[in-house]
Write a protein that holds these residues in place. Structure first.
Motif, PDB file in Angstrom:
ATOM      1  N   GLY A 127      -1.566  15.435  -3.906  1.00  0.00           N
ATOM      2  CA  GLY A 127      -0.282  14.740  -3.979  1.00  0.00           C
ATOM      3  C   GLY A 127       0.407  14.689  -2.629  1.00  0.00           C
ATOM      4  O   GLY A 127       0.995  13.676  -2.245  1.00  0.00           O
ATOM      5  N   ILE A 128       0.334  15.786  -1.884  1.00  0.00           N
ATOM      6  CA  ILE A 128       0.942  15.830  -0.554  1.00  0.00           C
ATOM      7  C   ILE A 128       0.224  14.853   0.375  1.00  0.00           C
ATOM      8  O   ILE A 128       0.867  14.141   1.155  1.00  0.00           O
ATOM      9  CB  ILE A 128       0.915  17.263   0.008  1.00  0.00           C
ATOM     10  CG1 ILE A 128       1.827  18.164  -0.821  1.00  0.00           C
ATOM     11  CG2 ILE A 128       1.324  17.294   1.466  1.00  0.00           C
ATOM     12  CD1 ILE A 128       1.703  19.639  -0.521  1.00  0.00           C
ATOM     13  N   LEU A 129      -1.100  14.797   0.302  1.00  0.00           N
ATOM     14  CA  LEU A 129      -1.855  13.852   1.136  1.00  0.00           C
ATOM     15  C   LEU A 129      -1.527  12.398   0.770  1.00  0.00           C
ATOM     16  O   LEU A 129      -1.418  11.552   1.665  1.00  0.00           O
ATOM     17  CB  LEU A 129      -3.355  14.112   1.012  1.00  0.00           C
ATOM     18  CG  LEU A 129      -3.863  15.388   1.676  1.00  0.00           C
ATOM     19  CD1 LEU A 129      -5.342  15.598   1.389  1.00  0.00           C
ATOM     20  CD2 LEU A 129      -3.607  15.356   3.163  1.00  0.00           C
ATOM     21  N   ALA A 140       1.301   7.501   2.263  1.00  0.00           N
ATOM     22  CA  ALA A 140       2.339   6.514   1.983  1.00  0.00           C
ATOM     23  C   ALA A 140       3.305   6.412   3.166  1.00  0.00           C
ATOM     24  O   ALA A 140       3.686   5.303   3.571  1.00  0.00           O
ATOM     25  CB  ALA A 140       3.100   6.877   0.709  1.00  0.00           C
ATOM     26  N   ALA A 141       3.680   7.543   3.730  1.00  0.00           N
ATOM     27  CA  ALA A 141       4.568   7.528   4.896  1.00  0.00           C
ATOM     28  C   ALA A 141       3.881   6.887   6.102  1.00  0.00           C
ATOM     29  O   ALA A 141       4.506   6.128   6.855  1.00  0.00           O
ATOM     30  CB  ALA A 141       5.012   8.955   5.237  1.00  0.00           C
ATOM     31  N   ILE A 154       0.842  -1.202   0.000  1.00  0.00           N
ATOM     32  CA  ILE A 154       0.000   0.000   0.000  1.00  0.00           C
ATOM     33  C   ILE A 154       0.874   1.247   0.000  1.00  0.00           C
ATOM     34  O   ILE A 154       0.599   2.215  -0.721  1.00  0.00           O
ATOM     35  CB  ILE A 154      -0.966  -0.015   1.199  1.00  0.00           C
ATOM     36  CG1 ILE A 154      -2.015  -1.117   1.024  1.00  0.00           C
ATOM     37  CG2 ILE A 154      -1.629   1.343   1.392  1.00  0.00           C
ATOM     38  CD1 ILE A 154      -2.866  -1.358   2.247  1.00  0.00           C
ATOM     39  N   CYS A 155       1.948   1.228   0.777  1.00  0.00           N
ATOM     40  CA  CYS A 155       2.888   2.349   0.820  1.00  0.00           C
ATOM     41  C   CYS A 155       3.475   2.614  -0.561  1.00  0.00           C
ATOM     42  O   CYS A 155       3.529   3.760  -1.022  1.00  0.00           O
ATOM     43  CB  CYS A 155       3.997   2.064   1.828  1.00  0.00           C
ATOM     44  SG  CYS A 155       5.374   3.225   1.760  1.00  0.00           S
ATOM     45  N   ILE A 196       3.754   5.873  -5.486  1.00  0.00           N
ATOM     46  CA  ILE A 196       3.702   6.001  -6.945  1.00  0.00           C
ATOM     47  C   ILE A 196       2.589   6.969  -7.343  1.00  0.00           C
ATOM     48  O   ILE A 196       2.773   7.829  -8.216  1.00  0.00           O
ATOM     49  CB  ILE A 196       3.521   4.622  -7.608  1.00  0.00           C
ATOM     50  CG1 ILE A 196       4.784   3.787  -7.429  1.00  0.00           C
ATOM     51  CG2 ILE A 196       3.158   4.753  -9.071  1.00  0.00           C
ATOM     52  CD1 ILE A 196       4.625   2.322  -7.808  1.00  0.00           C
ATOM     53  N   ALA A 197       1.441   6.860  -6.694  1.00  0.00           N
ATOM     54  CA  ALA A 197       0.332   7.769  -6.991  1.00  0.00           C
ATOM     55  C   ALA A 197       0.706   9.214  -6.649  1.00  0.00           C
ATOM     56  O   ALA A 197       0.341  10.141  -7.377  1.00  0.00           O
ATOM     57  CB  ALA A 197      -0.912   7.353  -6.219  1.00  0.00           C
ATOM     58  N   ALA A 198       1.460   9.419  -5.554  1.00  0.00           N
ATOM     59  CA  ALA A 198       1.884  10.770  -5.172  1.00  0.00           C
ATOM     60  C   ALA A 198       2.853  11.344  -6.200  1.00  0.00           C
ATOM     61  O   ALA A 198       2.777  12.529  -6.545  1.00  0.00           O
ATOM     62  CB  ALA A 198       2.535  10.750  -3.794  1.00  0.00           C
TER      63      ALA A 198
END
Length: 141
Positions: A39-41, A46-47, A20-21, A26-28
Motif C-alpha cells: 500500500g505504501i509503494l 501515485a505521488a 494513473i495517479c 485508489i489502489a493504495a
C-alpha cells in the motif's frame, strides 16, 4: 505548470499521468497504507505519477535541480509546520476543538500526502537531472 498543458501531446500525457495517479491512489486506499508495504509503494507511485504529470516536459538539468531544491525546501517547511502544530496540539491552553482538529485523520492523511509528494519530487528531480545531464553531454555541438 503551463508547459504541461501547452501542446496537445503534453496535455494528453499530463492527463494520462494524472489518471494513473488517481488509479494508484485508489489502489493504495483499498490496499491500506498503515504498516503495509504494498500500500505504501502504491501511494508512493501515485505521488510519483502526480509529480511526473507536471514535470514531464522539462528538458534541462537546471530545472530538475530546481525541483530537488524545491522538494527539500518543502520538506523543511513541512517539518517546521508539523512541529509547531504538534506543540500547539499538546499545549493545555489550546481549545479542545482545535486539539481534536489537529489530531484528526484528515490532518494525518494530509501529512502523508505532503511527505509522499516531497519524496517523489526529490526522486524525480534527482533522476531527471542525471538523465538530462547525460543526454546533454552526448549531443554533438
Amino acid at each position: 505548470m503551463n508547459v504541461a498543458f501547452s501542446t496537445p501531446h503534453n496535455r494528453k500525457m499530463t492527463l494520462i499521468l494524472l489518471t494513473i495517479c488517481g488509479l494508484l491512489a485508489i489502489a493504495a486506499v483499498v490496499e491500506g497504507i498503515e504498516d503495509n508495504l504494498p500500500g505504501i509503494l502504491l501511494a508512493f507511485l501515485a505521488a510519483t505519477a502526480f509529480v511526473l504529470a507536471f514535470v514531464h516536459p522539462l528538458r534541462t538539468a537546471k530545472k530538475f535541480m530546481l525541483l530537488i531544491l524545491t522538494s527539500v525546501l518543502g520538506f523543511v517547511l513541512y517539518t517546521i509546520l508539523n512541529i509547531i502544530l504538534d506543540t500547539a496540539a499538546h499545549d493545555p491552553a489550546t481549545s479542545s476543538a482545535l486539539q481534536n482538529l489537529m489530531q484528526s485523520a484528515a490532518v494525518n492523511a494530509f501529512s502523508i500526502i505532503i511527505i509522499m509528494i516531497c519524496a517523489a519530487a526529490f526522486m524525480v528531480g534527482a533522476i531527471g537531472s542525471v538523465v538530462t545531464f547525460i543526454r546533454s553531454r552526448r549531443k554533438p555541438t
